[in-house]
Design a protein around this motif. Sequence first.
Motif: not given
Length: 426
Positions: A1-10
């Motif tokens: 997963m690309e961290y900068l595109k993740c939701s806060a929860q993810e």
Amino acid sequence: MEYLKCSAQELEQEYASLKKQYEEEKGKGLSLNMARGKPGKAQLDLSLEMLDVINSGSEFVGADGMDCRNYGILKGIEECRELFAEILGVDSDSVMVGGSSSLNMMFDTISCMMTKPVAEGCKPWYEVPDRKFLCPVPGYDRHFGITQYYGFEMIPVPMTENGPDMDIIEKLVADDESIKGIWCVPKYSNPQGITYSDETVRRLAALKPAAKDFRIMWDNAYVIHDVTDTPDELLNIVEECKKTGNEDLPILFCSTSKITFPGAGVAAMAASPNNMKVFTERYNYEVISYDKLNMLRHVKYFGSYQGVLEHMKKHKAVLQPKFEIVLNALDREIAPTATANWTKPNGGYFVSIDVLGGTAKRVVALCKEAGVVLTGAGATYPLGKDPRDSNIRIAPSFPPNDELEAAMKVFCICVKLAACEKILGK
């Protein structure tokens, strides 16, 4: 997963998972070191037979008739100068062979120019109060340390995929007479593993510095240190400088430190007659002669330049899997997160990684706490100040492969953990 595109929860879930993995690794009591580019034991063992080529029954007379056990021959024995001339691509007359350390010869060279003008009409550098030196970044910390020691203002010049940014260099040296030189690791640069392009070498050779005593410190430490089957090629700066009438511009250095024994190799420098006249005058007062027995030992062991190249194939066989371990780990663990960039060099001793801005120091600290020692964050910049706090130098050569795999597992966890902390504001 690309961290900068993740939701806060993810990202919180990812952070919790990484924390658990980190604590597990920390609990193993590891003691691993990827801090400096030291050859590992397998590499050191490659040259053991060299210790047997000279003994009490040996012939100690060199090609020039000198008994190598005695004083004399400041510039080194003829056959060793010829060997280094082939390595560096210069005439043997321009070569001086020194002790075991090229860094020592670089320090002495700067020291000499501090106290003795290297060009007619110029002052010794210690009389230039605002003296400056160009430092390609990221770069070699020990280079920067020399110019720091001698009180230079160090001007960072960003590296590109073709070498240092020549647009910046050309403008700076043309406008400022107080800029006295530039550090260069032209083939497989430390730490990025970049080889200067032909255009970069030609533009360096064609420089028109305001300072007549501007010098290029050409540290060709990795000139024959390939680790892949697609080695880089470096244009010969001495030949290019002859074309532009700038013969005095480059001063070349190399050694066998990462060819035979780092603590007992042979170093060499090469320079134009004008430069060498100034340097040898200093050396005449500093030393009567260097270790000619060690020079003779190296020459007898290798036999020829081709012998050196054959020996380097053995080093490559040891180093190539180590670089693959590092790069495969980064591709597998870090690439999907899109939180870092790194180089994939064809040679040299390092892999340079730029982690998420503002996290390099945190990554190094987390690794240390988990038992993995890295070169300090910021070390690849003058005065240790990386403005983005992002660059980390990985040195794969020293640890055995199983330890290197364990260290890279910890490193990747720490890179991801620090990135999560930064993005989540923890």
